[in-house]
Write a protein that holds these residues in place. Structure first.
Motif, PDB file in Angstrom:
ATOM      1  N   LYS A  35       1.687  -5.965  -9.384  1.00 29.64           N
ATOM      2  CA  LYS A  35       0.292  -5.598  -9.611  1.00 29.64           C
ATOM      3  C   LYS A  35      -0.292  -4.658  -8.558  1.00 29.64           C
ATOM      4  N   ASP A  36       0.173  -4.696  -7.308  1.00 31.03           N
ATOM      5  CA  ASP A  36      -0.356  -3.771  -6.304  1.00 31.03           C
ATOM      6  C   ASP A  36      -0.029  -2.322  -6.655  1.00 31.03           C
ATOM      7  N   THR A  37       1.199  -2.116  -7.140  1.00 29.51           N
ATOM      8  CA  THR A  37       1.674  -0.763  -7.440  1.00 29.51           C
ATOM      9  C   THR A  37       1.577  -0.424  -8.921  1.00 29.51           C
ATOM     10  N   ASN A  38       1.437  -1.450  -9.765  1.00 24.27           N
ATOM     11  CA  ASN A  38       1.498  -1.309 -11.218  1.00 24.27           C
ATOM     12  C   ASN A  38       2.865  -0.806 -11.676  1.00 24.27           C
ATOM     13  N   ALA A  39       3.897  -1.120 -10.908  1.00 27.17           N
ATOM     14  CA  ALA A  39       5.268  -0.756 -11.287  1.00 27.17           C
ATOM     15  C   ALA A  39       5.777  -1.733 -12.339  1.00 27.17           C
ATOM     16  N   GLN A  93       0.854  -1.179   0.000  1.00 31.65           N
ATOM     17  CA  GLN A  93       0.000   0.000   0.000  1.00 31.65           C
ATOM     18  C   GLN A  93       0.894   1.234   0.000  1.00 31.65           C
ATOM     19  N   LEU A  94       0.942   1.924  -1.130  1.00 32.32           N
ATOM     20  CA  LEU A  94       1.799   3.086  -1.277  1.00 32.32           C
ATOM     21  C   LEU A  94       1.061   4.360  -0.884  1.00 32.32           C
ATOM     22  N   ASP A  95       1.810   5.337  -0.356  1.00 28.96           N
ATOM     23  CA  ASP A  95       1.220   6.650  -0.152  1.00 28.96           C
ATOM     24  C   ASP A  95       1.122   7.348  -1.500  1.00 28.96           C
ATOM     25  N   LEU A  96       0.490   8.507  -1.520  1.00 26.80           N
ATOM     26  CA  LEU A  96       0.206   9.200  -2.778  1.00 26.80           C
ATOM     27  C   LEU A  96       1.481   9.520  -3.542  1.00 26.80           C
ATOM     28  N   LYS A  97       2.504  10.040  -2.864  1.00 24.52           N
ATOM     29  CA  LYS A  97       3.739  10.421  -3.547  1.00 24.52           C
ATOM     30  C   LYS A  97       4.445   9.205  -4.131  1.00 24.52           C
ATOM     31  N   GLN A 135       3.004   6.444  -5.150  1.00 26.34           N
ATOM     32  CA  GLN A 135       2.246   6.007  -6.315  1.00 26.34           C
ATOM     33  C   GLN A 135       2.503   6.920  -7.504  1.00 26.34           C
ATOM     34  N   GLN A 136       2.599   8.215  -7.254  1.00 28.90           N
ATOM     35  CA  GLN A 136       2.913   9.158  -8.322  1.00 28.90           C
ATOM     36  C   GLN A 136       4.310   8.899  -8.875  1.00 28.90           C
ATOM     37  N   LEU A 137       5.233   8.496  -8.018  1.00 26.07           N
ATOM     38  CA  LEU A 137       6.583   8.181  -8.474  1.00 26.07           C
ATOM     39  C   LEU A 137       6.581   6.957  -9.383  1.00 26.07           C
ATOM     40  N   VAL A 138       5.794   5.943  -9.044  1.00 27.53           N
ATOM     41  CA  VAL A 138       5.680   4.761  -9.901  1.00 27.53           C
ATOM     42  C   VAL A 138       5.148   5.158 -11.273  1.00 27.53           C
ATOM     43  N   GLU A 139       4.121   5.990 -11.296  1.00 23.92           N
ATOM     44  CA  GLU A 139       3.558   6.444 -12.567  1.00 23.92           C
ATOM     45  C   GLU A 139       4.584   7.231 -13.369  1.00 23.92           C
ATOM     46  N   ALA A 140       5.407   8.028 -12.687  1.00 24.80           N
ATOM     47  CA  ALA A 140       6.455   8.790 -13.372  1.00 24.80           C
ATOM     48  C   ALA A 140       7.489   7.863 -13.988  1.00 24.80           C
ATOM     49  N   ASP A 141       7.892   6.831 -13.251  1.00 28.11           N
ATOM     50  CA  ASP A 141       8.864   5.873 -13.777  1.00 28.11           C
ATOM     51  C   ASP A 141       8.306   5.121 -14.976  1.00 28.11           C
ATOM     52  N   ASN A 142       7.033   4.729 -14.895  1.00 31.75           N
ATOM     53  CA  ASN A 142       6.410   4.039 -16.022  1.00 31.75           C
ATOM     54  C   ASN A 142       6.359   4.937 -17.251  1.00 31.75           C
ATOM     55  N   ALA A 143       6.056   6.222 -17.037  1.00 33.50           N
ATOM     56  CA  ALA A 143       5.993   7.159 -18.158  1.00 33.50           C
ATOM     57  C   ALA A 143       7.354   7.295 -18.830  1.00 33.50           C
ATOM     58  N   LEU A 144       8.416   7.439 -18.040  1.00 35.15           N
ATOM     59  CA  LEU A 144       9.762   7.502 -18.609  1.00 35.15           C
ATOM     60  C   LEU A 144      10.090   6.213 -19.334  1.00 35.15           C
ATOM     61  N   GLY A 145       9.739   5.077 -18.725  1.00 35.60           N
ATOM     62  CA  GLY A 145      10.018   3.790 -19.353  1.00 35.60           C
ATOM     63  C   GLY A 145       9.352   3.647 -20.700  1.00 35.60           C
ATOM     64  N   PHE A 186       8.022  17.280  -7.208  1.00 36.20           N
ATOM     65  CA  PHE A 186       8.545  16.491  -6.099  1.00 36.20           C
ATOM     66  C   PHE A 186       9.727  17.225  -5.481  1.00 36.20           C
ATOM     67  N   SER A 187       9.877  17.145  -4.184  1.00 38.63           N
ATOM     68  CA  SER A 187      11.128  17.566  -3.557  1.00 38.63           C
ATOM     69  C   SER A 187      12.098  16.392  -3.587  1.00 38.63           C
ATOM     70  N   ALA A 188      13.391  16.679  -3.444  1.00 39.73           N
ATOM     71  CA  ALA A 188      14.380  15.599  -3.419  1.00 39.73           C
ATOM     72  C   ALA A 188      14.086  14.629  -2.283  1.00 39.73           C
ATOM     73  N   GLU A 189      13.648  15.160  -1.157  1.00 39.93           N
ATOM     74  CA  GLU A 189      13.312  14.313  -0.009  1.00 39.93           C
ATOM     75  C   GLU A 189      12.149  13.382  -0.347  1.00 39.93           C
ATOM     76  N   GLN A 190      11.140  13.892  -1.022  1.00 38.96           N
ATOM     77  CA  GLN A 190       9.992  13.062  -1.405  1.00 38.96           C
ATOM     78  C   GLN A 190      10.391  11.976  -2.391  1.00 38.96           C
ATOM     79  N   ILE A 191      11.237  12.306  -3.351  1.00 40.23           N
ATOM     80  CA  ILE A 191      11.706  11.316  -4.325  1.00 40.23           C
ATOM     81  C   ILE A 191      12.474  10.208  -3.620  1.00 40.23           C
ATOM     82  N   ASN A 192      13.410  10.592  -2.780  1.00 38.52           N
ATOM     83  CA  ASN A 192      14.247   9.599  -2.103  1.00 38.52           C
ATOM     84  C   ASN A 192      13.431   8.721  -1.163  1.00 38.52           C
ATOM     85  N   GLN A 193      12.530   9.340  -0.407  1.00 38.44           N
ATOM     86  CA  GLN A 193      11.710   8.570   0.535  1.00 38.44           C
ATOM     87  C   GLN A 193      10.773   7.625  -0.204  1.00 38.44           C
TER      88      GLN A 193
END
Length: 414
Positions: free
Chosen positions: A396-400, A34-38, A40-50, A102-109
């Motif tokens: 499948k939980d994260t769709n990563a 169960q991911l927090d909002l940030k 989940q948004q990071l996973v979507e960002a990685d998928n978009a780049l991919g 995103f802040s650097a802290e949010q990305i890293n966390q």
């Protein structure tokens, strides 16, 4: 002379599968993610780049070649470098990595939470994600850069004598070989006099099929290339099994799960008169999500070719085409978060991968979606992978999406 940074992202996919019947694998303890909002948004960002890189690399592919990239591996390697970027260099990386806002802290966390969750998710799937930073022993690296990448990415950090290139090569490539269970033996060919740092990510995946192929039923079958040539390819067979399936005007999509079904392989098989280029060219995050939502159970017999291949590519030109230019230009780059030196820039982003698909292992299956239209199938429905296809493997939980690739020729090994 400008100092160089070599960024290396590499990935390995060699799932494990025992031959048996098509009964499900016994499940051990499975943890839901169960991911927090940030995150989940990071996973979507990685998928978009991919998806963007996948489309670009596919456009450069020569006839008959296979390819595979790991969006997660590439994103993690670049995220470590991002922690040392400043000003325009940093802003360009944020845009290309889809991390603006995103802040650097949010990305890293968010990456720390995601990687920790993926690694302890499914007892039937082994997923190892490792990071390392090797730097020249006389190169002064800022302590904040080191501590950040150690804390959030568990990066191994080691100073090496680059003046002894053989020893440095042996150490770096030895780390790669160990992390990929001897499947990828090296990531760098030589140590340049200008190299000061190598940042490396390695991903190793090994998963058991939920529904098992029977080795005794593997046999040669015809595989048709995009030019209409016929190849005799050893192909596995799965007896009729209830699997997630859907189709669009362009392709059929099949999902083959691993272990307790937290990870799965997606296979995009183009219809007649369509090609893998059509599938990849039409692929984006919104269409993919829409298409995955329309998966439904269908009883199918499956034929899937055995294959094994390695892939290697420099991603420098691809990242430049997406807008990440300053990082590769010594006159404009700003990596002052890494060192006080003003002459640092990225000289390379190399990506290597290896995949094996057979009765003891499996591979991945890939992407594209739009309007979904399910057609009627006869009394003996068959999903026959007898022509070039796209593949992807996801959690499948994260769709990563861990891997994306395309098979033009199952008999080709590189």
């Amino acid at each position: 002379m400008k100092a160089l940074i070599l960024l290396a992202g590499l990935s390995l996919f060699t799932p494990l599968l025992h031959s048996c019947s098509n009964s499900p694998v016994d499940e051990g303890k499975v943890n839901d993610i169960q991911l927090d909002l940030k995150s989940q948004q990071l996973v979507e960002a990685d998928n978009a780049l991919g998806l963007e890189l996948f489309s670009q690399v596919n456009a450069e592919l020569k006839e008959d070649e296979n390819l595979m990239i790991s969006p997660l591996s590439i994103s993690l390697a670049l995220a470590m470098v991002y922690n040392g970027a400043e000003e325009d260099t940093k802003a360009q990386m944020e845009r290309v990595l889809h991390k603006t806002g995103f802040s650097a802290e949010q990305i890293n966390q968010a990456y720390k939470l995601l990687v920790d969750a993926l690694g302890s998710h499914d007892p039937k799937v082994e997923l190892s994600i490792a990071n390392a930073i090797f730097h020249r022993d006389d190169f002064n690296v800022k302590s904040d850069f080191i501590s950040t990448n150690q804390s959030y990415y568990a990066a191994e950090v080691e100073a090496l004598d680059f003046k002894n290139p053989d020893a440095a090569l042996s150490r770096v490539n030895g780390w790669v070989k160990d992390q990929t269970r001897n499947k990828i033996e090296k990531i760098i060919e030589e140590v340049s006099s200008n190299d000061v740092m190598y940042l490396i990510n390695a991903i190793y995946f090994n998963g058991q099929w939920t529904y098992r192929f029977d080795k005794d039923k593997t046999a040669d079958r015809v595989f048709y290339t995009e030019k209409g040539n016929e190849l005799q390819v050893p192909s596995m067979m799965l007896e009729k099994t209830s699997l997630n399936y859907t189709e669009t005007e362009q392709f059929q999509l099949l999902e083959l799960p691993y272990g307790s079904e937290k990870y799965s392989m997606l296979i995009f098989l183009p219809h007649e008169n369509y090609s893998t280029h059509d599938v990849i060219g039409d692929l984006n995050q919104a269409k993919l999500n829409n298409w995955l939502e329309n998966l439904h159970q269908r009883n199918l017999k499956v034929y899937l070719p055995k294959l094994e291949f390695a892939y290697e590519s420099s991603l420098v030109d691809n990242l430049k085409a997406l807008g990440m230019n300053d990082a590769f230009d010594a006159s404009r780059s700003n990596f002052s978060g890494i060192s006080n030196r003003s002459d640092l820039f990225l000289s390379e982003v190399k990506h290597k991968s290896f995949i094996k698909l057979d009765e003891k292992g499996t591979e991945a299956a890939a992407v594209t979606g739009v309007t979904v239209a399910v057609t009627s199938i006869g009394p003996e429905p068959v999903f026959d992978v007898n022509r070039p296809f796209v593949f992807a493997i996801r959690e499948k939980d994260t769709n990563a999406f861990l891997f994306m690739g395309k098979v033009n020729n199952p008999l080709r090994h590189e």
